[in-house]
Design a protein around this motif. Sequence first.
Motif, PDB file in Angstrom:
ATOM      1  N   GLY A  30       0.778  -1.222   0.000  1.00  0.00           N
ATOM      2  CA  GLY A  30       0.000   0.000   0.000  1.00  0.00           C
ATOM      3  C   GLY A  30       0.813   1.277   0.000  1.00  0.00           C
ATOM      4  O   GLY A  30       0.249   2.361   0.164  1.00  0.00           O
ATOM      5  N   SER A  31       2.129   1.182  -0.219  1.00  0.00           N
ATOM      6  CA  SER A  31       2.965   2.382  -0.218  1.00  0.00           C
ATOM      7  C   SER A  31       2.883   3.102  -1.552  1.00  0.00           C
ATOM      8  O   SER A  31       2.459   2.550  -2.569  1.00  0.00           O
ATOM      9  N   MET A  32       3.296   4.367  -1.539  1.00  0.00           N
ATOM     10  CA  MET A  32       3.292   5.210  -2.731  1.00  0.00           C
ATOM     11  C   MET A  32       4.685   5.820  -2.843  1.00  0.00           C
ATOM     12  O   MET A  32       5.040   6.722  -2.088  1.00  0.00           O
ATOM     13  N   THR A  33       5.481   5.292  -3.775  1.00  0.00           N
ATOM     14  CA  THR A  33       6.912   5.591  -3.824  1.00  0.00           C
ATOM     15  C   THR A  33       7.307   6.201  -5.154  1.00  0.00           C
ATOM     16  O   THR A  33       6.966   5.669  -6.213  1.00  0.00           O
ATOM     17  N   ALA A  34       8.052   7.294  -5.103  1.00  0.00           N
ATOM     18  CA  ALA A  34       8.667   7.869  -6.293  1.00  0.00           C
ATOM     19  C   ALA A  34      10.083   7.331  -6.429  1.00  0.00           C
ATOM     20  O   ALA A  34      10.825   7.246  -5.439  1.00  0.00           O
ATOM     21  N   VAL A  35      10.459   6.963  -7.648  1.00  0.00           N
ATOM     22  CA  VAL A  35      11.834   6.552  -7.948  1.00  0.00           C
ATOM     23  C   VAL A  35      12.470   7.689  -8.731  1.00  0.00           C
ATOM     24  O   VAL A  35      12.009   8.043  -9.818  1.00  0.00           O
ATOM     25  N   THR A 186      -0.268  -0.625  -4.054  1.00  0.00           N
ATOM     26  CA  THR A 186       1.132  -0.207  -4.067  1.00  0.00           C
ATOM     27  C   THR A 186       1.408   0.514  -5.377  1.00  0.00           C
ATOM     28  O   THR A 186       1.202  -0.049  -6.451  1.00  0.00           O
ATOM     29  N   VAL A 187       1.873   1.761  -5.291  1.00  0.00           N
ATOM     30  CA  VAL A 187       2.169   2.566  -6.470  1.00  0.00           C
ATOM     31  C   VAL A 187       3.654   2.905  -6.475  1.00  0.00           C
ATOM     32  O   VAL A 187       4.174   3.436  -5.485  1.00  0.00           O
ATOM     33  N   ILE A 188       4.323   2.595  -7.587  1.00  0.00           N
ATOM     34  CA  ILE A 188       5.741   2.926  -7.757  1.00  0.00           C
ATOM     35  C   ILE A 188       5.862   3.701  -9.058  1.00  0.00           C
ATOM     36  O   ILE A 188       5.493   3.190 -10.122  1.00  0.00           O
ATOM     37  N   HIS A 192      10.661  12.815 -12.518  1.00  0.00           N
ATOM     38  CA  HIS A 192      11.795  13.733 -12.647  1.00  0.00           C
ATOM     39  C   HIS A 192      11.588  15.026 -11.872  1.00  0.00           C
ATOM     40  O   HIS A 192      12.558  15.700 -11.542  1.00  0.00           O
ATOM     41  N   ASP A 193      10.342  15.375 -11.605  1.00  0.00           N
ATOM     42  CA  ASP A 193      10.021  16.638 -10.962  1.00  0.00           C
ATOM     43  C   ASP A 193      10.089  16.473  -9.442  1.00  0.00           C
ATOM     44  O   ASP A 193       9.182  15.907  -8.827  1.00  0.00           O
ATOM     45  N   PHE A 194      11.153  16.981  -8.822  1.00  0.00           N
ATOM     46  CA  PHE A 194      11.344  16.787  -7.389  1.00  0.00           C
ATOM     47  C   PHE A 194      10.286  17.536  -6.577  1.00  0.00           C
ATOM     48  O   PHE A 194       9.915  17.093  -5.477  1.00  0.00           O
ATOM     49  N   GLU A 195       9.797  18.679  -7.076  1.00  0.00           N
ATOM     50  CA  GLU A 195       8.727  19.385  -6.369  1.00  0.00           C
ATOM     51  C   GLU A 195       7.450  18.547  -6.352  1.00  0.00           C
ATOM     52  O   GLU A 195       6.733  18.496  -5.341  1.00  0.00           O
ATOM     53  N   GLN A 196       7.177  17.898  -7.453  1.00  0.00           N
ATOM     54  CA  GLN A 196       6.016  17.000  -7.549  1.00  0.00           C
ATOM     55  C   GLN A 196       6.165  15.840  -6.564  1.00  0.00           C
ATOM     56  O   GLN A 196       5.204  15.467  -5.866  1.00  0.00           O
ATOM     57  N   PHE A 200       3.552  15.104  -3.327  1.00  0.00           N
ATOM     58  CA  PHE A 200       2.530  14.059  -3.444  1.00  0.00           C
ATOM     59  C   PHE A 200       2.987  12.652  -3.054  1.00  0.00           C
ATOM     60  O   PHE A 200       2.126  11.792  -2.835  1.00  0.00           O
ATOM     61  N   PHE A 201       4.283  12.389  -2.983  1.00  0.00           N
ATOM     62  CA  PHE A 201       4.742  11.014  -2.763  1.00  0.00           C
ATOM     63  C   PHE A 201       5.386  10.884  -1.386  1.00  0.00           C
ATOM     64  O   PHE A 201       6.437  11.466  -1.121  1.00  0.00           O
TER      65      PHE A 201
END
Length: 247
Positions: A30-35, A186-188, A192-196, A200-201
């Motif tokens: 259930g995590s929401m992770t930006a790579v 689970t969202v991965i 590229h947008d660090f502000e985004q 949100f993540f």
Amino acid sequence: MAPAISLDNLTLTYGKHPAVHHLRGVFQPGSMTAVVGPNGAGKSTLLKAIAGVLPPAQGRVSGIDVRAARRLAYLPQQAEIDRSFPISVADTVAAGAWQQIGAFRGVGSELRRQIDDALHSVGLDGFQRRAVGSLSAGQFQRVLFARLLLQSASVILLDEPFTAIDARTTSDLIALVKQWNGESRTVIAVLHDFEQVAAFFPQTLLLARELIAWGPTGDVLTAENLRVMRRMSEQWDEDAAICMRGA
């Protein structure tokens, strides 16, 4: 509940070049992770490995059975998708339900309703008969998100989902991603947008072929970690062999 996804000493190559080295960690259920990371850091390659598209050179991905297609949905970059094939918006969205309907069954009334509902959710009412080749980049990305809605997967992989689309579309699609997260999926996402990412993540994986940091976004996107990222990217050797440490 979505499964945890574990990376155990994961090493990946792409085009015979080193891409990801000895990555260890867990995407919690259930995590929401930006790579995130610089170009060439191995971010898209990592998603392909989780999706089962790219086999590891070393180590493994565990916790998700990629053969159970309904459990995992993978959206590659738009540049990897051929839009020249003459197919309608409705047929493109219907492809998200192929595990349910099979390759040769027609679209019945219930599936047609699901397609209409999915297109409504992404703001594309009345687009069912439009050819995907006639759509703008933002409209096409909305269609791809509608297709994801029909998959109802517990793990969703998104590769640069908000690149080259307008701000309104980005805002609408981020709302869908947050909805999925609220449903304990689970969202991965490669971004590229660090502000985004910061906005949100909740979780971030910072990658420069090797792991720099992985955890709460505020703890990961520090000035020091970003300096390390830049320094590591400047030292990349494209002809280096895959090292075997940690084997």
